[in-house]
Design an enzyme around this catalytic site. Structure first.
Site, PDB file in Angstrom:
ATOM      1  N   LEU A  53       8.115  55.305   7.539  1.00 17.14           N
ATOM      2  CA  LEU A  53       9.192  54.718   6.699  1.00 17.14           C
ATOM      3  C   LEU A  53       8.727  53.651   5.792  1.00 17.14           C
ATOM      4  CD1 LEU A  53      10.880  53.484   9.931  1.00 17.14           C
ATOM      5  CD2 LEU A  53      11.968  55.297   8.629  1.00 17.14           C
ATOM      6  N   ASP A  54       9.354  53.611   4.589  1.00 16.64           N
ATOM      7  CA  ASP A  54       8.869  52.859   3.274  1.00 16.64           C
ATOM      8  C   ASP A  54       9.269  51.449   3.820  1.00 16.64           C
ATOM      9  OD1 ASP A  54      11.779  51.842   2.752  1.00 16.64           O
ATOM     10  OD2 ASP A  54      12.012  53.709   1.801  1.00 16.64           O
ATOM     11  N   ALA A  55       8.634  50.541   3.182  1.00 22.39           N
ATOM     12  CA  ALA A  55       8.648  48.960   3.638  1.00 22.39           C
ATOM     13  C   ALA A  55       9.984  48.608   3.510  1.00 22.39           C
ATOM     14  CB  ALA A  55       7.812  48.239   2.335  1.00 22.39           C
TER      15      ALA A  55
END
Length: 187
Positions: A53-55
């Site tokens: 999952l991206d930041a």
């Protein structure tokens, strides 16, 4: 040593890599004995995330020491369901268009390291004019964000709420984790 299977409610601002110069990593949310399994365990038994999952994305993240299991999950084309809060409201007429176009598969616009590419069909269900539940079967770079961009909108907030049959427990706070059984997945 027994394999470890964890589900985490990933908070915003954390990345899914073992080390980062610019962000905190999800592994920093774990106790030292689990952090130790990220780099010091033998190959094939290191603690790692299944997908990323991206930041800026929150929600369900799976971690395991079982390399064979994570490979099976990735190879199975497991569905991933997200709750997307959109920047611009979508009228009922446009909602039908979004659903139809996503169900046919869209050309995703290029973004950072990802070129323009074809996305597999996705299912969109609107909860309100600004909130949609979207289910995808791939894990392309920023796929959900790029799908809505291709539809002419922008994702303001994104949370993964399910991977296959496993749902994010509503009572699991951000940054917390708990174990799950791999038998939950029929693979």
């Amino acid at each position: 040593m027994a394999e470890i299977y964890l589900m985490m409610n990933k908070p915003k601002g954390y990345v899914c890599s073992a080390a980062s110069d610019s962000h905190k990593t999800v592994y920093e949310l774990l106790p030292p004995e689990l952090q130790n399994l990220v780099k010091n365990a033998r190959r094939g038994h290191r603690l790692h995330t299944i997908g990323r999952l991206d930041a800026d994305t929150t929600g369900l993240l799976l971690l395991t020491t079982d390399g064979k299991f994570s490979h099976k999950i990735a190879a199975a084309g497991m569905t991933k369901t997200y709750l997307a809060t959109l920047k611009n409201p979508v009228t009922q007429e446009l909602q039908a268009q979004y659903k139809t176009r996503a169900a046919q598969g869209l050309i995703l616009p290029p973004e950072k390291k990802a070129p323009e590419q074809q996305a597999a069909p996705a299912q969109i269900k609107f909860i309100s004019q600004n909130t949609a539940q979207i289910t995808v079967t791939e894990g392309k770079f920023h796929e959900v964000r790029r799908i809505f961009k291709a539809l002419g909108n922008e994702v303001a907030e994104l949370e993964r709420i399910a991977i296959g049959p496993l749902k994010l427990p509503k009572d699991l706070p951000y940054g917390a984790y708990k174990t799950f059984s791999k038998d939950f997945f029929d693979i």
